[in-house]
Design an enzyme around this catalytic site. Structure first.
Site, short mmCIF file in Angstrom:
data_model
loop_
_atom_site.label_atom_id
_atom_site.label_comp_id
_atom_site.label_asym_id
_atom_site.label_seq_id
_atom_site.Cartn_x
_atom_site.Cartn_y
_atom_site.Cartn_z
CG HIS A 108 2.05 8.17 -2.31
ND1 HIS A 108 1.64 7.43 -3.36
CD2 HIS A 108 3.10 7.61 -1.73
CE1 HIS A 108 2.14 6.09 -3.26
NE2 HIS A 108 3.29 6.34 -2.34
CG HIS B 34 -5.50 3.25 0.32
ND1 HIS B 34 -4.32 2.65 0.40
CD2 HIS B 34 -6.29 2.58 -0.94
CE1 HIS B 34 -4.13 1.64 -0.30
NE2 HIS B 34 -5.29 1.53 -1.07
CD GLU C 56 -5.79 -2.37 -2.93
OE1 GLU C 56 -4.83 -2.43 -1.98
OE2 GLU C 56 -5.71 -1.02 -3.46
CE1 TYR D 177 4.65 -1.77 -1.80
CE2 TYR D 177 3.10 -2.40 0.17
CZ TYR D 177 3.41 -1.58 -0.88
OH TYR D 177 2.52 -0.74 -1.44
CG HIS E 231 -5.48 -5.18 2.04
ND1 HIS E 231 -4.20 -4.51 1.88
CD2 HIS E 231 -5.05 -6.08 3.11
CE1 HIS E 231 -3.41 -4.89 2.61
NE2 HIS E 231 -3.63 -5.70 3.45
CG HIS F 181 -5.22 -1.82 2.64
ND1 HIS F 181 -6.55 -1.53 2.37
CD2 HIS F 181 -4.23 -1.43 1.73
CE1 HIS F 181 -6.30 -1.40 1.05
NE2 HIS F 181 -5.14 -1.31 0.45
#
Length: 438
Positions: free
Chosen positions: A294, A337, A343, A352, A367, A373
Site C-alpha cells: 500500500h 499508522h 491530519e 471512506y 488525528h 489510527h
C-alpha cells in the site's frame, strides 16, 4: 484573452494551467501592450500590482498580477473593527494541543439568511498568522448569497464544497465550484460567494504560509497526480457598480469593515500568476501499486505549501479520488499508522474505505501527530478476509489537510455538540490473533 480558454456549460470562460502567466480582458484594448504601468493606462483605467510574494523571491516562486481597474484599491474609506463571529486565527492559545483522536458530525443547521462569511466556523489550526506560518481549518454552512465582498490578508483560502454549488465573483472574474471541485482564492484577492442551491456546506483550509503549488513528482516522472492544465482560472469580468458596498477585510485574525462607494470587483483586465483557480478533483490522476503493498497517502497530494525543510509541508491538500485497487496479498484499506504529520480529514460524498460508519459527508476527523489510527474493526475484519480481485473505489470522495504542526482546537470545537463522543470505540474489539509457532 491569452492561453487555452475553456467554456463551461454555464457559459463561464476559463484559462487553464496552474501557476501559468495568464492574461485576460473583459473589454478589447483594456490590456496595455509592452508596459505594465504606462503613463496612461488604456480606456482611462488605473494600473495596480497585486503581489502574493515578496518582490525579490525567485522567479519560479514569485506570485503577482497586474490589474487594470475602474478605481484603484487605494480609493477607500477607513476600516473599522467588526465582530469575528466564529472565525478564529493562529496563534491558537486558548487550549492545549490534544493527542486524542477526534471526530465531528456536520455543522448544525444555520439560521436563514446566513451568508458564507457569517457561517465560517473555525475548528483549529497552528502557526502564527503574523509570521505567515501555519494553517487553519474552517467549515461553512450558508443559506444565503453574500451581498458584501470579502478579502483575506492573512492567507489563501482553499474552499472544498461538500453540499451546494458556489458562484465565486472575484476581482479576476467568475468561478463555479460544486461538490467534487475545489476553489483556490489567493491571499488578498477580494470575492463574493453566491449560492447556486438552497444552501451550501463545506470546508476551508486557510493557508498562512507559502502559497500552494503542485508537488514535485520525483521518480513518478513528468506526468501524474494533479495536472496543471486542469486548474482553471477565470476570464476577466467586472462590476461597474456605483453605490454603497460593504467590504470586509480579514487582517491578523480580526475582521474589519468599510463601506465603499463602488464595487471593488471592478478589474476590467489583468495579467499575471497570482490568480484564483477551480479544480475538478475527479481529474486527479491517481498513482498506486500494480503489484503489492500500500503506498503512503502522500501519493494522493494535490497541492502542497512547502516549508523551509524540503519535503516537509506547512500544509498538504490530499484527495482520495476514485481509483482501482489491484494489489496482490495486500491489506488494501489505509493501514494502521502513526505519523509525524497531523491530519484533518473530511468527506465530500459517499463513504471512506477505512471506516464502516460514523464518518459522514460534512463531518471530519482529526488525528494529531503520532496519534495511532487506521481502519476500524469491521473494516479490518472485512479487508483481511476479502477476495483480492480488482476492485473499483468510486462511491466516495474524501480529502485531507495534512500539516507539519499539531492542530490546536478552538474552544468552540472542543466543546461542540456535534463532536462525537466515544470515537475511540471504533477500534475496540481488535482482538489478539498472535499464535506463537512454538
Amino acid at each position: 484573452m491569452s492561453g487555452d480558454a475553456r467554456k463551461t456549460a454555464e457559459g463561464l470562460a476559463y484559462l487553464s494551467g496552474f501557476g501559468n502567466e495568464h492574461s485576460s480582458e473583459a473589454v478589447p484594448g483594456a490590456l496595455p501592450q509592452g508596459r505594465n504601468s504606462p503613463q496612461r493606462a488604456p480606456l482611462g483605467l488605473y494600473a495596480e500590482q497585486l503581489s502574493g510574494t515578496a518582490f525579490t523571491e525567485p522567479r519560479a516562486h514569485n506570485r503577482r498580477s497586474w490589474l487594470y481597474r475602474v478605481r484603484p484599491s487605494a480609493a477607500h474609506p477607513a476600516f473599522t473593527r467588526t465582530g469575528n463571529g466564529a472565525v478564529r486565527t493562529a496563534p491558537f492559545t486558548q487550549a492545549v494541543p490534544d493527542p486524542n483522536r477526534l471526530r465531528w458530525n456536520p455543522l448544525p443547521e444555520p439560521e436563514a439568511g446566513t451568508d458564507f462569511l457569517a457561517s465560517l466556523w473555525t475548528l483549529g489550526g497552528n502557526g502564527d498568522v503574523t509570521q505567515r506560518t501555519g494553517m487553519a481549518v474552517h467549515l461553512y454552512h450558508a443559506t444565503a448569497s453574500m451581498e458584501r465582498v470579502f478579502g483575506d490578508a492573512d492567507g489563501e483560502l482553499l474552499i472544498v464544497p461538500e453540499r451546494g454549488g458556489l458562484l465565486l465573483r472575484t476581482e479576476f472574474g467568475l468561478l463555479h465550484a460544486e461538490p467534487g471541485h475545489v476553489a483556490l482564492i489567493p491571499r488578498g484577492v477580494r470575492f463574493r460567494v453566491e449560492l447556486l442551491d438552497a444552501d451550501a456546506r463545506g470546508y476551508v483550509c486557510e493557508n498562512y504560509g507559502t502559497p500552494f503549488q503542485l508537488p514535485d513528482l520525483g521518480p513518478i516522472g513528468a506526468n501524474g497526480l494533479a495536472n496543471a492544465r486542469d486548474f482553471l482560472a477565470p476570464v476577466a469580468a467586472y462590476e461597474d457598480v456605483e453605490g454603497p458596498v460593504e467590504v470586509v477585510n480579514k487582517f491578523c485574525g480580526n475582521l474589519w469593515t468599510a463601506t465603499y462607494d463602488h464595487s471593488p470587483l471592478d478589474v476590467v483586465a489583468w495579467h499575471g500568476n497570482h490568480v484564483p483557480y477551480v479544480y475538478d478533483l475527479r481529474r486527479f490522476n491517481v498513482i498506486g501499486t500494480i503489484s503489492y503493498d500500500h503506498p503512503d497517502p502522500s501519493i494522493f497530494t494535490v497541492l502542497t505549501s512547502p516549508s523551509d525543510t524540503p519535503g516537509l509541508a506547512g500544509v498538504d491538500f490530499v484527495v482520495f479520488a476514485p481509483r482501482w485497487l489491484v494489489g496482490e496479498d495486500t491489506f488494501r484499506p489505509p493501514y494502521f499508522h502513526r505519523n509525524v504529520m497531523s491530519e484533518y480529514m473530511g468527506l465530500i460524498k459517499g463513504a471512506y474505505d477505512a471506516k464502516a460508519e460514523g464518518f459522514v459527508p460534512g463531518g471530519g476527523s482529526l488525528h494529531n501527530m503520532m496519534s495511532a489510527h487506521g481502519p476500524d474493526r469491521e473494516t479490518f475484519d472485512r479487508a483481511s478476509a476479502a477476495e483480492l480481485k480488482p476492485q473499483r473505489i468510486d462511491d466516495g470522495l474524501a480529502f485531507m489537510f495534512e500539516t507539519r504542526w499539531p492542530v490546536t482546537l478552538t474552544p468552540q470545537a472542543a466543546r461542540a455538540e456535534h463532536l462525537q463522543q466515544g470515537y475511540d470505540d471504533v477500534w475496540q474489539g481488535l482482538e489478539r490473533h498472535f499464535r506463537p509457532l512454538h
